[in-house]
Design a protein around this motif. Structure first.
Motif, PDB file in Angstrom:
ATOM      1  N   LYS A   1       0.809  -1.212   0.000  1.00 20.66           N
ATOM      2  CA  LYS A   1       0.000   0.000   0.000  1.00 20.66           C
ATOM      3  C   LYS A   1       0.848   1.271   0.000  1.00 20.66           C
ATOM      4  O   LYS A   1       0.377   2.322  -0.421  1.00 20.66           O
ATOM      5  N   TYR A   2       2.083   1.165   0.461  1.00 16.26           N
ATOM      6  CA  TYR A   2       2.960   2.334   0.513  1.00 16.26           C
ATOM      7  C   TYR A   2       4.400   1.870   0.400  1.00 16.26           C
ATOM      8  O   TYR A   2       4.793   0.887   1.038  1.00 16.26           O
ATOM      9  N   LEU A   3       5.171   2.562  -0.431  1.00 13.75           N
ATOM     10  CA  LEU A   3       6.594   2.245  -0.583  1.00 13.75           C
ATOM     11  C   LEU A   3       7.353   3.537  -0.880  1.00 13.75           C
ATOM     12  O   LEU A   3       7.083   4.207  -1.876  1.00 13.75           O
ATOM     13  N   SER A   4       8.280   3.889  -0.005  1.00 12.32           N
ATOM     14  CA  SER A   4       9.095   5.083  -0.174  1.00 12.32           C
ATOM     15  C   SER A   4      10.537   4.665  -0.386  1.00 12.32           C
ATOM     16  O   SER A   4      11.159   4.054   0.498  1.00 12.32           O
ATOM     17  N   SER A   5      11.070   4.980  -1.563  1.00  9.69           N
ATOM     18  CA  SER A   5      12.469   4.652  -1.834  1.00  9.69           C
ATOM     19  C   SER A   5      13.416   5.575  -1.064  1.00  9.69           C
ATOM     20  O   SER A   5      14.547   5.183  -0.760  1.00  9.69           O
ATOM     21  N   ALA A   6      12.971   6.783  -0.734  1.00 11.04           N
ATOM     22  CA  ALA A   6      13.839   7.722  -0.013  1.00 11.04           C
ATOM     23  C   ALA A   6      14.080   7.278   1.421  1.00 11.04           C
ATOM     24  O   ALA A   6      15.201   7.362   1.935  1.00 11.04           O
ATOM     25  N   THR A   7      13.033   6.802   2.086  1.00 14.06           N
ATOM     26  CA  THR A   7      13.160   6.367   3.483  1.00 14.06           C
ATOM     27  C   THR A   7      13.253   4.848   3.635  1.00 14.06           C
ATOM     28  O   THR A   7      13.381   4.359   4.750  1.00 14.06           O
ATOM     29  N   SER A   8      13.184   4.120   2.519  1.00 12.09           N
ATOM     30  CA  SER A   8      13.250   2.644   2.548  1.00 12.09           C
ATOM     31  C   SER A   8      12.203   2.060   3.493  1.00 12.09           C
ATOM     32  O   SER A   8      12.495   1.198   4.320  1.00 12.09           O
ATOM     33  N   THR A   9      10.989   2.555   3.373  1.00 13.47           N
ATOM     34  CA  THR A   9       9.891   2.138   4.226  1.00 13.47           C
ATOM     35  C   THR A   9       8.735   1.644   3.373  1.00 13.47           C
ATOM     36  O   THR A   9       8.453   2.211   2.313  1.00 13.47           O
ATOM     37  N   ALA A  10       8.070   0.595   3.839  1.00 10.99           N
ATOM     38  CA  ALA A  10       6.935   0.038   3.098  1.00 10.99           C
ATOM     39  C   ALA A  10       5.848  -0.385   4.084  1.00 10.99           C
ATOM     40  O   ALA A  10       6.136  -0.732   5.236  1.00 10.99           O
TER      41      ALA A  10
END
Length: 208
Positions: free
Chosen positions: A85-94
């Motif tokens: 549902k959410y994936l941030s490449s900048a913070t490496s969080t999913a």
């Protein structure tokens, strides 16, 4: 009609790299080394790791470990039992959504996953159609399991703010160590950083 209940896994992608300790005993050098190590561990992730690719990687790992039984527990190969549902490449969080009864299978699969696409020198993934090779070593760390996506989002924001505060504190201590380290070197007054204890995974049932 029966409502299908889900679980949301807040996941952090870490990049631990073994490195030698600094040879100097200077407090400023050690603080700078600790800050650089913290930044390397929480490095950005390649844009080649898309939500669909991550979901496919999880399903493939579940199939590798648990076989057809595991895939059936997730809802089948073609079903959307596992979705990012959410994936941030900048913070490496999913944030990963999965059936409530099968979240431990997804957690196990994440534990065994240890590769993501590499970032090229230009900072881009370099992917031109198809799947980028999984060559960059990493660790998938589950931070929280929640019954609602809102709780997972709030936890992600809280942890991001805490990391910013921690890095700023390390930077300030390093600057102070350069200024007053020479005066306090003989008196045992070296400045120290108080590291927070490792956080345990928090379980939240949400509204279920």
């Amino acid at each position: 009609m029966v409502r299908v209940k889900h679980r949301y896994l807040l996941v952090n992608i870490l990049y631990p790299e073994p490195s030698a300790s600094p040879s100097s005993s200077s407090t400023a050098v050690s603080k700078t080394h600790a800050q650089q190590s913290q930044l390397r561990i929480h490095a950005p992730t390649s844009d080649a790791l898309t939500p669909s690719l991550l979901a496919r990687m999880i399903r493939d790992e579940v199939a590798e470990i648990f076989g057809d039984w595991g895939i059936g527990r997730l809802g089948g190969v073609g079903a959307g039992g596992v979705s990012v549902k959410y994936l941030s490449s900048a913070t490496s969080t999913a944030i990963i959504r999965c059936p409530r009864a099968s979240y431990r299978l997804v957690w196990t699969a994440l534990t065994y996953m240890d590769r993501v696409p590499e970032i090229n020198e230009g900072g881009k993934s370099g992917r031109r159609g198809g799947q980028a090779p999984l060559t960059r070593p990493c660790v998938f760390r589950v931070l929280r399991v929640s019954g609602t996506i809102r709780k997972a989002e709030e936890e992600a924001v809280r942890r991001a703010r805490r990391e910013i505060v921690r890095l700023r504190a390390m930077d300030e201590v390093g600057v102070l160590g350069v200024l007053v380290g020479g005066l306090e070197r003989g008196g045992g007054g070296d400045l120290a950083i108080v590291d927070n204890k490792d956080d345990n995974v928090e379980m939240d049932s949400g509204g279920d």
